[in-house]
Scaffold this active site. Sequence first.
Site, mmCIF file in Angstrom:
data_model
loop_
_atom_site.group_PDB
_atom_site.id
_atom_site.type_symbol
_atom_site.label_atom_id
_atom_site.label_comp_id
_atom_site.label_asym_id
_atom_site.label_seq_id
_atom_site.Cartn_x
_atom_site.Cartn_y
_atom_site.Cartn_z
ATOM 1 N N ASP A 1 0.942 -1.027 -0.127
ATOM 2 C CA ASP A 1 -0.138 0.171 -0.066
ATOM 3 C C ASP A 1 0.925 1.299 -0.071
ATOM 4 O OD1 ASP A 1 -2.280 1.454 -0.224
ATOM 5 O OD2 ASP A 1 -2.626 1.259 2.179
ATOM 6 N N ASN B 1 -11.241 -2.343 -5.281
ATOM 7 C CA ASN B 1 -10.220 -1.420 -6.300
ATOM 8 C C ASN B 1 -11.009 -1.004 -7.308
ATOM 9 O OD1 ASN B 1 -7.132 -2.648 -4.887
ATOM 10 N ND2 ASN B 1 -8.245 -0.986 -4.264
HETATM 11 C C1 IPE Z 1 -5.512 -2.699 -0.109
HETATM 12 O O1 IPE Z 1 -5.114 -1.269 -0.198
HETATM 13 C C2 IPE Z 1 -5.357 -3.511 -1.496
HETATM 14 C C3 IPE Z 1 -4.083 -3.604 -2.093
HETATM 15 C C4 IPE Z 1 -2.836 -3.205 -1.610
HETATM 16 C C5 IPE Z 1 -4.101 -3.993 -3.484
HETATM 17 P P1 IPE Z 1 -6.032 -0.351 -0.578
HETATM 18 O O2 IPE Z 1 -5.474 1.056 -0.455
HETATM 19 O O3 IPE Z 1 -7.357 -0.495 -1.376
HETATM 20 O O4 IPE Z 1 -6.896 -0.364 1.029
HETATM 21 P P2 IPE Z 1 -7.900 0.734 1.531
HETATM 22 O O5 IPE Z 1 -8.947 1.493 0.623
HETATM 23 O O6 IPE Z 1 -7.067 1.837 1.911
HETATM 24 O O7 IPE Z 1 -8.653 0.120 2.765
HETATM 25 C C1 IPE Z 2 -1.729 0.422 -3.365
HETATM 26 O O1 IPE Z 2 -1.460 1.630 -3.242
HETATM 27 C C2 IPE Z 2 -1.714 -0.315 -4.704
HETATM 28 C C3 IPE Z 2 -3.318 -0.850 -5.035
HETATM 29 C C4 IPE Z 2 -4.268 -0.672 -4.066
HETATM 30 C C5 IPE Z 2 -3.445 -1.226 -6.495
HETATM 31 P P1 IPE Z 2 -2.764 2.750 -3.371
HETATM 32 O O2 IPE Z 2 -3.020 2.838 -4.800
HETATM 33 O O3 IPE Z 2 -3.694 2.367 -2.367
HETATM 34 O O4 IPE Z 2 -1.925 3.914 -2.592
HETATM 35 P P2 IPE Z 2 -2.486 4.988 -1.647
HETATM 36 O O5 IPE Z 2 -2.951 4.267 -0.436
HETATM 37 O O6 IPE Z 2 -3.691 5.583 -2.363
HETATM 38 O O7 IPE Z 2 -1.432 5.847 -1.343
HETATM 39 MG MG MG Z 3 -4.056 2.463 -0.621
#
Ligand code: IPE
Ligand code: IPE
Ligand code: MG
Length: 239
Positions: A17, A65
């Site tokens: 993340d 997502n």
């Molecule tokens: C979890 O991260 C999913 C992945 C790392 C693929 P998210 O960024 O989607 O999770 P939330 O929305 O902060 O809970």
């Molecule tokens: C994790 O990084 C990757 C995916 C969920 C695909 P994020 O895209 O959630 O990055 P932040 O949490 O917005 O910084």
């Molecule tokens: Mg994230």
Amino acid sequence: MDSAAPKGPGHVAVIMDGNGRWAQKRGRPRLFGHQAGARRVREIVAACPDLGVKYLTIFAFSTENWKRTQAEVSGLMSLFRRYIEREARTLFERGVRVRFIGDRMKLDEKLVRLMDELELLTADNDLIHLTVALNYGGRDEVARATKRLAREVAAGRIDPEDVDAETLARFLDTYVLPDPDLVIRTSGEARISNFLLWQSAYSEYEFIETLWPDFTAAEFAKLVAAFQQRERRFGAVVS
Ligand code: IPE
Ligand code: IPE
Ligand code: MG
């Protein structure tokens, strides 16, 4: 390793993340962060054998997502396609066995074909087992598993009285994998966001501040070492 040596995490699962925030800090689009994040994976996979990590599971895209903008979702999907095309050979040559978990039904045909091909190409490898969670959600996985189990019951092949936790586990996407010993989440969020709900019942957790594109093999090694200091009790009393 002698028998008195501390036991390492044989299976590490990572919620990668913070890609978006990493890009934002640099005034760049979110996709730039995802590209940087994808580049980290190679280094972390390569670090596994020396750390005694045989199974590495990474969360790449959740069932939630899809709520992101269409531009980000399609950017991620093409990144996954390009990543597989570019990395397949290296993964194969380095002894990595790749598996995908999650629901493939919603993914585009071309991507699913690349995923199938990579699984097939690496099916005889055994040095590292890399599992990529793509369109994965823990609740969705349990629901899909329950559906398949219910079909077996309806067909008379399983007696409802015989259903226990082990039965259900056989229908999960992860049925061939051990449970994760250690779950790492980067970017400072202390939640599991629907990742491996069933399998992580007794996992140790590490929530670290580092954003995924900044995560290094050295930090990974530190977390593995810290894991070895933990006492896991699994509900029992240790004398
Ligand atoms: C979890 O991260 C999913 C992945 C790392 C693929 P998210 O960024 O989607 O999770 P939330 O929305 O902060 O809970
Ligand atoms: C994790 O990084 C990757 C995916 C969920 C695909 P994020 O895209 O959630 O990055 P932040 O949490 O917005 O910084
Ligand atoms: Mg994230």
